[in-house]
Design an enzyme around this catalytic site. Structure first.
Site, mmCIF file in Angstrom:
data_model
loop_
_atom_site.group_PDB
_atom_site.id
_atom_site.type_symbol
_atom_site.label_atom_id
_atom_site.label_comp_id
_atom_site.label_asym_id
_atom_site.label_seq_id
_atom_site.Cartn_x
_atom_site.Cartn_y
_atom_site.Cartn_z
ATOM 1 N N LYS A 1 0.894 -1.279 -0.063
ATOM 2 C CA LYS A 1 -0.019 0.126 0.184
ATOM 3 C C LYS A 1 1.045 1.112 0.112
ATOM 4 O O LYS A 1 1.532 1.450 1.189
ATOM 5 C CB LYS A 1 -0.996 0.032 1.085
ATOM 6 C CG LYS A 1 -1.658 1.470 1.426
ATOM 7 C CD LYS A 1 -2.543 1.327 2.787
ATOM 8 C CE LYS A 1 -2.892 2.799 3.126
ATOM 9 N NZ LYS A 1 -3.916 2.996 3.970
ATOM 10 N N GLY B 1 -8.412 9.189 9.082
ATOM 11 C CA GLY B 1 -8.939 9.444 10.480
ATOM 12 C C GLY B 1 -9.950 10.539 10.437
ATOM 13 O O GLY B 1 -10.273 10.742 11.805
ATOM 14 N N ALA C 1 -9.385 5.343 3.473
ATOM 15 C CA ALA C 1 -9.265 6.397 4.349
ATOM 16 C C ALA C 1 -10.612 7.639 4.358
ATOM 17 O O ALA C 1 -10.997 7.616 3.207
ATOM 18 C CB ALA C 1 -8.016 7.387 4.019
ATOM 19 N N GLY C 2 -10.982 7.877 5.515
ATOM 20 C CA GLY C 2 -11.786 8.885 5.601
ATOM 21 C C GLY C 2 -13.384 8.377 5.844
ATOM 22 O O GLY C 2 -14.330 9.140 6.046
ATOM 23 N N ASN D 1 -9.686 1.822 9.265
ATOM 24 C CA ASN D 1 -9.050 1.439 10.354
ATOM 25 C C ASN D 1 -9.763 2.181 11.482
ATOM 26 O O ASN D 1 -10.298 1.498 12.417
ATOM 27 C CB ASN D 1 -7.546 1.762 10.279
ATOM 28 C CG ASN D 1 -6.910 1.212 11.611
ATOM 29 O OD1 ASN D 1 -7.233 0.871 12.362
ATOM 30 N ND2 ASN D 1 -5.449 1.189 11.217
ATOM 31 N N THR D 2 -9.551 3.421 11.547
ATOM 32 C CA THR D 2 -9.944 4.213 12.558
ATOM 33 C C THR D 2 -11.338 3.997 12.994
ATOM 34 O O THR D 2 -11.842 3.983 14.222
ATOM 35 C CB THR D 2 -9.594 5.868 12.363
ATOM 36 O OG1 THR D 2 -8.322 5.896 11.961
ATOM 37 C CG2 THR D 2 -9.960 6.582 13.909
#
Lengths: 262, 65
Positions: free
Chosen positions: A96, A157, A184-185, A206-207
């Site tokens: 990645k 995040g 992401a986001g 993830n977050t």
């Protein structure tokens, strides 16, 4: 089936391994998510702490394919060296690829990204580039040999969801045969479902799971949302319209008189 | 000789990268290395001499997003 570089997967959810309250919650969240691919990173190892050695044992227990990232790299040179260390460390040619331009937005440096992607592909890597939703960067990356693209939804995040849907739709339309992963986001399962409804092939997050009140339950929620969104895309969504259109048959309505209809 | 190990000053008389890793207790550890910004593969560590002011990175798996 999701196919990335000739490998097929049942799950369309990729999960990060950072920020969980405990190793046990990471393990349970991965199980609850049904994910088959987890992202990992590499960091400086201290002789005394040997933190990475224990983490690697945990990752091996998960039984998932690992996707190493080059998080934190600021130049193509750093990203290339990091990718090479990751390839040896994790025994995979997948990377990645992240080249970060700005600390506040963590937005990808598209110029450095294209440069690093070309160099790594020439060296035998299979690159999954973390990019913005920029069409021209996507064209350069595909021309360099990237067979997967990973546009962001919003800054890492930030939990803001798909902030530029028009560009994401354009990207999907321009690259019907390239697997596209929203990376992401994403903040909520509905964001993930929306991406999947738009025809994106998978979602990486993830977050939103790791920092949830109950990461394990949230992982299960995302699994359902991703599956629901994909099913909806395959089923074919109806077009929105400005005015109402009755769903109950009009014919035979009791007390109906013709002047009601005018 | 003084090197920069993972960003910090470090004194060593290890002659090669392989020797440095062994002295740090990393002989059988899951690590990867770079010298002065370039990756050095595990089999090449023995043939990689260390010089004063070399910048050495020794990394291991870690959580990532």
């Amino acid at each position: 089936m999701l196919t990335l570089y000739d490998t097929s997967f049942t799950s369309r959810l990729l999960l990060g391994t950072a920020q969980y309250p405990s190793p046990e919650s990471l393990k349970q969240a991965v199980e609850a998510s049904g994910t088959e691919i987890v992202t990992v990173s590499l960091r400086r190892e201290a002789a005394r702490a040997r933190t990475g050695q224990g983490f690697w044992a945990l990752i091996e227990e998960l039984g998932c394919r690992v996707l190493p990232n080059t998080a934190g790299c600021r130049t193509a040179k750093e990203a290339i060296a990091t990718a090479k260390m990751a390839r040896e460390l994790f025994g995979t040619s997948w990377v990645k690829l992240e080249v970060v331009a700005n600390d506040d937005t963590l937005q990808p440096d598209l110029f450095g990204l294209v440069e690093a992607a070309a160099a790594l592909i020439a060296d035998g890597f299979e690159v999954l580039p973390y990019m913005t939703e920029d069409l021209s960067a996507a064209e350069h990356l595909v021309a360099s040999g990237c067979n997967v693209l990973m546009p962001w939804a919003a800054p890492i995040g930030s939990a803001r969801g798909l902030i530029n849907k028009d560009a994401l739709k354009t990207l999907r339309a321009y690259f019907p045969d390239i697997p596209l992963i929203i990376d992401a986001g994403i903040g909520t399962p509905s964001h993930a479902a929306e991406a999947m409804e738009m025809g994106y092939d998978a979602v990486l997050l993830n977050t939103a799971v790791a920092k949830a009140g109950d990461p394990v339950k949230m992982a299960a929620a995302f699994a359902k949302a991703v599956e629901a969104g994909r099913l909806a895309f395959e089923a074919g969504l109806i077009e929105p319209r400005d005015m109402a259109s009755p769903s109950t048959p009009v014919a035979g309505t009791p007390f109906f008189k013709i002047d009601h209809a005018s | 000789m003084k090197i920069l190990l993972n960003g910090e000053a470090f004194a060593t008389d290890a002659k090669t990268l392989d020797e440095l890793c062994a002295r740090l207790g990393f002989a059988d550890a899951k690590i990867a290395t770079a010298v002065n910004g370039s990756f050095v593969a595990a089999p090449s560590r023995g043939a990689t001499p260390l010089a004063d002011a070399d910048e050495i990175e020794i990394v291991a798996p870690r959580q990532g997003g």
